[in-house]
Structures are given as C-alpha cells and as structure tokens.
Design a protein around this motif. Structure first.
Motif, PDB file in Angstrom:
ATOM      1  N   THR A  18       0.868  -1.238  -0.059  1.00 59.01           N
ATOM      2  CA  THR A  18      -0.156  -0.023  -0.019  1.00 59.01           C
ATOM      3  C   THR A  18       0.943   1.276  -0.040  1.00 59.01           C
ATOM      4  OG1 THR A  18      -0.130   0.119   2.373  1.00 59.01           O
ATOM      5  CG2 THR A  18      -1.740  -1.256   1.257  1.00 59.01           C
ATOM      6  N   ILE A  19       0.191   2.205  -0.363  1.00 67.09           N
ATOM      7  CA  ILE A  19       0.938   3.764  -0.389  1.00 67.09           C
ATOM      8  C   ILE A  19       0.180   4.655   0.052  1.00 67.09           C
ATOM      9  CG2 ILE A  19       0.305   4.282  -2.823  1.00 67.09           C
ATOM     10  CD1 ILE A  19       3.277   5.110  -3.196  1.00 67.09           C
ATOM     11  N   ALA A  20       0.721   5.708   0.698  1.00 65.27           N
ATOM     12  CA  ALA A  20      -0.364   6.754   1.412  1.00 65.27           C
ATOM     13  C   ALA A  20      -0.566   7.768   0.069  1.00 65.27           C
ATOM     14  CB  ALA A  20       0.337   7.450   2.421  1.00 65.27           C
ATOM     15  N   MET A  21      -1.794   8.064  -0.287  1.00 66.23           N
ATOM     16  CA  MET A  21      -2.416   8.918  -1.301  1.00 66.23           C
ATOM     17  C   MET A  21      -2.622  10.106  -0.682  1.00 66.23           C
ATOM     18  SD  MET A  21      -2.119   9.178  -4.683  1.00 66.23           S
ATOM     19  CE  MET A  21      -2.228   7.664  -5.553  1.00 66.23           C
ATOM     20  N   SER A  22      -2.614  11.323  -1.192  1.00 60.47           N
ATOM     21  CA  SER A  22      -3.310  12.715  -0.704  1.00 60.47           C
ATOM     22  C   SER A  22      -4.106  12.785  -1.766  1.00 60.47           C
ATOM     23  CB  SER A  22      -2.183  13.615  -0.408  1.00 60.47           C
ATOM     24  OG  SER A  22      -1.382  13.554   0.712  1.00 60.47           O
ATOM     25  N   VAL A  23      -5.423  13.018  -1.527  1.00 58.44           N
ATOM     26  CA  VAL A  23      -6.565  13.346  -2.776  1.00 58.44           C
ATOM     27  C   VAL A  23      -7.241  14.356  -2.445  1.00 58.44           C
ATOM     28  CG1 VAL A  23      -8.573  12.054  -3.727  1.00 58.44           C
ATOM     29  CG2 VAL A  23      -6.688  10.739  -2.741  1.00 58.44           C
ATOM     30  N   THR A  24      -7.055  15.291  -3.367  1.00 56.89           N
ATOM     31  CA  THR A  24      -7.988  16.682  -3.297  1.00 56.89           C
ATOM     32  C   THR A  24      -8.729  16.969  -4.461  1.00 56.89           C
ATOM     33  OG1 THR A  24      -6.131  17.768  -2.337  1.00 56.89           O
ATOM     34  CG2 THR A  24      -7.728  19.112  -3.046  1.00 56.89           C
ATOM     35  N   VAL A  25     -10.251  16.987  -4.225  1.00 53.99           N
ATOM     36  CA  VAL A  25     -11.242  16.916  -5.314  1.00 53.99           C
ATOM     37  C   VAL A  25     -11.819  18.278  -5.227  1.00 53.99           C
ATOM     38  CG1 VAL A  25     -13.624  15.983  -6.020  1.00 53.99           C
ATOM     39  CG2 VAL A  25     -11.623  14.497  -5.054  1.00 53.99           C
ATOM     40  N   ASP A  26     -11.550  19.125  -6.449  1.00 53.00           N
ATOM     41  CA  ASP A  26     -12.066  20.462  -6.561  1.00 53.00           C
ATOM     42  C   ASP A  26     -11.267  21.357  -5.494  1.00 53.00           C
ATOM     43  OD1 ASP A  26     -13.485  20.375  -8.677  1.00 53.00           O
ATOM     44  OD2 ASP A  26     -15.258  19.697  -7.661  1.00 53.00           O
ATOM     45  N   GLN A  27     -11.967  22.177  -4.596  1.00 54.39           N
ATOM     46  CA  GLN A  27     -11.261  22.983  -3.824  1.00 54.39           C
ATOM     47  C   GLN A  27     -11.536  22.518  -2.247  1.00 54.39           C
ATOM     48  OE1 GLN A  27      -9.439  25.721  -4.571  1.00 54.39           O
ATOM     49  NE2 GLN A  27     -10.025  25.055  -6.611  1.00 54.39           N
ATOM     50  N   SER A  28     -11.905  21.213  -2.245  1.00 55.07           N
ATOM     51  CA  SER A  28     -12.494  20.637  -0.924  1.00 55.07           C
ATOM     52  C   SER A  28     -11.022  20.024  -0.272  1.00 55.07           C
ATOM     53  CB  SER A  28     -12.860  19.234  -0.920  1.00 55.07           C
ATOM     54  OG  SER A  28     -12.261  18.262  -1.735  1.00 55.07           O
ATOM     55  N   GLY A  29     -10.949  19.743   0.991  1.00 59.49           N
ATOM     56  CA  GLY A  29      -9.866  19.537   1.767  1.00 59.49           C
ATOM     57  C   GLY A  29      -9.070  18.327   1.310  1.00 59.49           C
ATOM     58  N   LYS A  30      -7.720  18.381   1.771  1.00 56.92           N
ATOM     59  CA  LYS A  30      -7.117  17.145   1.160  1.00 56.92           C
ATOM     60  C   LYS A  30      -7.468  15.744   2.160  1.00 56.92           C
ATOM     61  CE  LYS A  30      -2.780  18.059   0.738  1.00 56.92           C
ATOM     62  NZ  LYS A  30      -1.437  18.348   0.933  1.00 56.92           N
ATOM     63  N   LEU A  31      -7.691  14.705   1.411  1.00 57.54           N
ATOM     64  CA  LEU A  31      -8.020  13.437   2.156  1.00 57.54           C
ATOM     65  C   LEU A  31      -6.709  12.634   2.295  1.00 57.54           C
ATOM     66  CD1 LEU A  31     -11.393  12.849   0.552  1.00 57.54           C
ATOM     67  CD2 LEU A  31     -11.005  13.630   2.853  1.00 57.54           C
ATOM     68  N   LEU A  61     -15.952  11.821  -7.725  1.00 55.41           N
ATOM     69  CA  LEU A  61     -15.437  12.317  -9.072  1.00 55.41           C
ATOM     70  C   LEU A  61     -16.471  12.949  -9.676  1.00 55.41           C
ATOM     71  CD1 LEU A  61     -12.477   9.877  -9.985  1.00 55.41           C
ATOM     72  CD2 LEU A  61     -12.229  12.046  -8.470  1.00 55.41           C
ATOM     73  N   ILE A  62     -17.654  12.092  -9.845  1.00 56.60           N
ATOM     74  CA  ILE A  62     -18.760  12.259 -10.758  1.00 56.60           C
ATOM     75  C   ILE A  62     -19.131  13.897 -10.886  1.00 56.60           C
ATOM     76  CG2 ILE A  62     -21.469  11.815 -11.202  1.00 56.60           C
ATOM     77  CD1 ILE A  62     -20.939   9.209 -10.323  1.00 56.60           C
ATOM     78  N   SER A  63     -19.239  14.593  -9.842  1.00 57.24           N
ATOM     79  CA  SER A  63     -19.674  16.071 -10.028  1.00 57.24           C
ATOM     80  C   SER A  63     -18.474  16.910 -10.087  1.00 57.24           C
ATOM     81  CB  SER A  63     -20.716  16.461  -8.748  1.00 57.24           C
ATOM     82  OG  SER A  63     -20.119  16.224  -7.686  1.00 57.24           O
ATOM     83  N   ALA A  64     -17.194  16.464  -9.909  1.00 58.47           N
ATOM     84  CA  ALA A  64     -15.948  17.283  -9.752  1.00 58.47           C
ATOM     85  C   ALA A  64     -15.540  17.977 -11.018  1.00 58.47           C
ATOM     86  CB  ALA A  64     -14.921  16.382  -9.241  1.00 58.47           C
ATOM     87  N   ASP A  65     -14.756  18.897 -11.076  1.00 56.40           N
ATOM     88  CA  ASP A  65     -14.075  19.383 -12.089  1.00 56.40           C
ATOM     89  C   ASP A  65     -12.456  19.121 -12.294  1.00 56.40           C
ATOM     90  OD1 ASP A  65     -16.379  20.935 -13.105  1.00 56.40           O
ATOM     91  OD2 ASP A  65     -16.132  22.249 -11.563  1.00 56.40           O
ATOM     92  N   ARG A  66     -11.764  19.036 -10.905  1.00 59.12           N
ATOM     93  CA  ARG A  66     -10.465  19.023 -10.815  1.00 59.12           C
ATOM     94  C   ARG A  66     -10.026  17.622  -9.812  1.00 59.12           C
ATOM     95  NH1 ARG A  66      -7.536  21.071 -14.450  1.00 59.12           N
ATOM     96  NH2 ARG A  66      -5.850  21.449 -13.020  1.00 59.12           N
ATOM     97  N   LEU A  67      -9.156  17.159 -10.060  1.00 62.65           N
ATOM     98  CA  LEU A  67      -8.536  16.052  -9.161  1.00 62.65           C
ATOM     99  C   LEU A  67      -7.038  16.277  -9.033  1.00 62.65           C
ATOM    100  CD1 LEU A  67      -8.779  13.315  -7.305  1.00 62.65           C
ATOM    101  CD2 LEU A  67      -8.393  12.342  -9.524  1.00 62.65           C
TER     102      LEU A  67
END
Length: 174
Positions: A93-106, A130-136
């Motif tokens: 496994t690897i730690a991944m930081s995910v940011t969708v649009d302007q939301s906080g980082k997961l 992701l369905i309603s998102a603009d940026r990832l």
C-alpha cells in the motif's frame, strides 16, 4: 405566406444547427477520455494528467494516467487506478493525498499494483466523489529518498464517462 415559410425554414435550419452543435459539444467533452472494454468484462475510461512527471534522470517526462473501471462480474465492481512510468518503493500500500476541486485534502491508502507502477483504489465511493468534480489532484511519495509525485486531472466529461462505463457494464452509477 411565402415570408412565413421562409422564416420557418430559417428557424428549422437554426434548430438543426443548434442540435448538431449540441451533439458535437457533448462529444468534445469526452474527447480527452479513452474508453476500452476487455474480453474479461473490464470496462474502462482513462484520462491523461494535465501535468508531466520527470523520469530517467530528468531526460524524459510523461503524464500519469487515471483510469476509472467497472467489472461486469465479480467484486470489487468499481475501481480507479493511477498508471505511472516510474516505480514506487512501497510493496503493498501507499499513502495517497487526494484533493477533489477545492475541498480539503484526504489521506487514503491505495494498493500498489503490478511492477509497482500502478496505484489502485477499489470501491464505488472513490468514483462517486469524482462524478460532479472538475479537478482532481493526487500526490504520493515515490520512496523514502525519491521525493513526491503529483498528478493533476481536468475532469471535464467525467459524469458522461462514468455514465458510459455504467451503461456498458450494465450497472447503476456509483
């Protein structure tokens, strides 16, 4: 009376042109997506990152590829993965930081795939966000001393792409 039919013809032509332009516009939304269906029932839509990563001692660069997938049979039904040209040093496994649009980082844990060049996340919830998102934006560490990798995606057409996958996979949207 002739003027009325002339105006009607112009209106019909304008309507036809608007319809064709609408269809062309819908297709251009999906132009960046690449669709595939394999013989084992895997249906995918892939998208190149908008940024490049440097590899080979700085001599080459490439864009990571995000793939959204659905399996027609078996579990997990939905998954997403990030295809890399460089290997990561993690084994499972690897730690991944995910940011969708302007939301906080997961911060999430993604599986390391074949030859350590694929990072995988299973489950419909990842696709649903992701369905309603603009940026990832995805960010990860290649290794302890190797630094961070970052992939940015313009998700234009993602809702249509996921809809097309769901239809081909004969399932509901996530």
């Amino acid at each position: 009376m002739r003027q009325f039919f002339g105006i009607g013809s112009v209106a019909a032509a304008a309507f036809l042109l608007a319809s064709v332009c609408g269809i062309a516009q819908a297709d251009t939304v999906l132009d960046n997506w690449r669709f595939d269906k394999s013989s084992d029932g895997l249906v995918t839509a892939s998208l190149y990152a908008t940024n490049k990563l440097i590899t080979g001692g700085g001599a080459l660069s490439y864009s990571p590829v995000l793939t959204i997938a659905c399996r027609t049979a078996g579990e997990p039904r939905w998954s997403e993965w990030l295809q890399l040209s460089d290997t990561v040093s993690a084994s499972r496994t690897i730690a991944m930081s995910v940011t969708v649009d302007q939301s906080g980082k997961l911060n999430e844990s993604w599986s390391v795939g074949p030859r350590s060049r694929m990072l995988v996340r299973d489950g419909a919830d990842g696709i649903r966000r992701l369905i309603s998102a603009d940026r990832l934006l995805l960010s990860w560490r290649f290794g302890l001393l190797s630094g961070r990798g970052k992939a940015e995606f313009d998700l234009a057409g993602v809702e249509e792409a996921v809809g097309r996958i769901a239809t081909t996979c004969n399932t509901k949207l996530p």
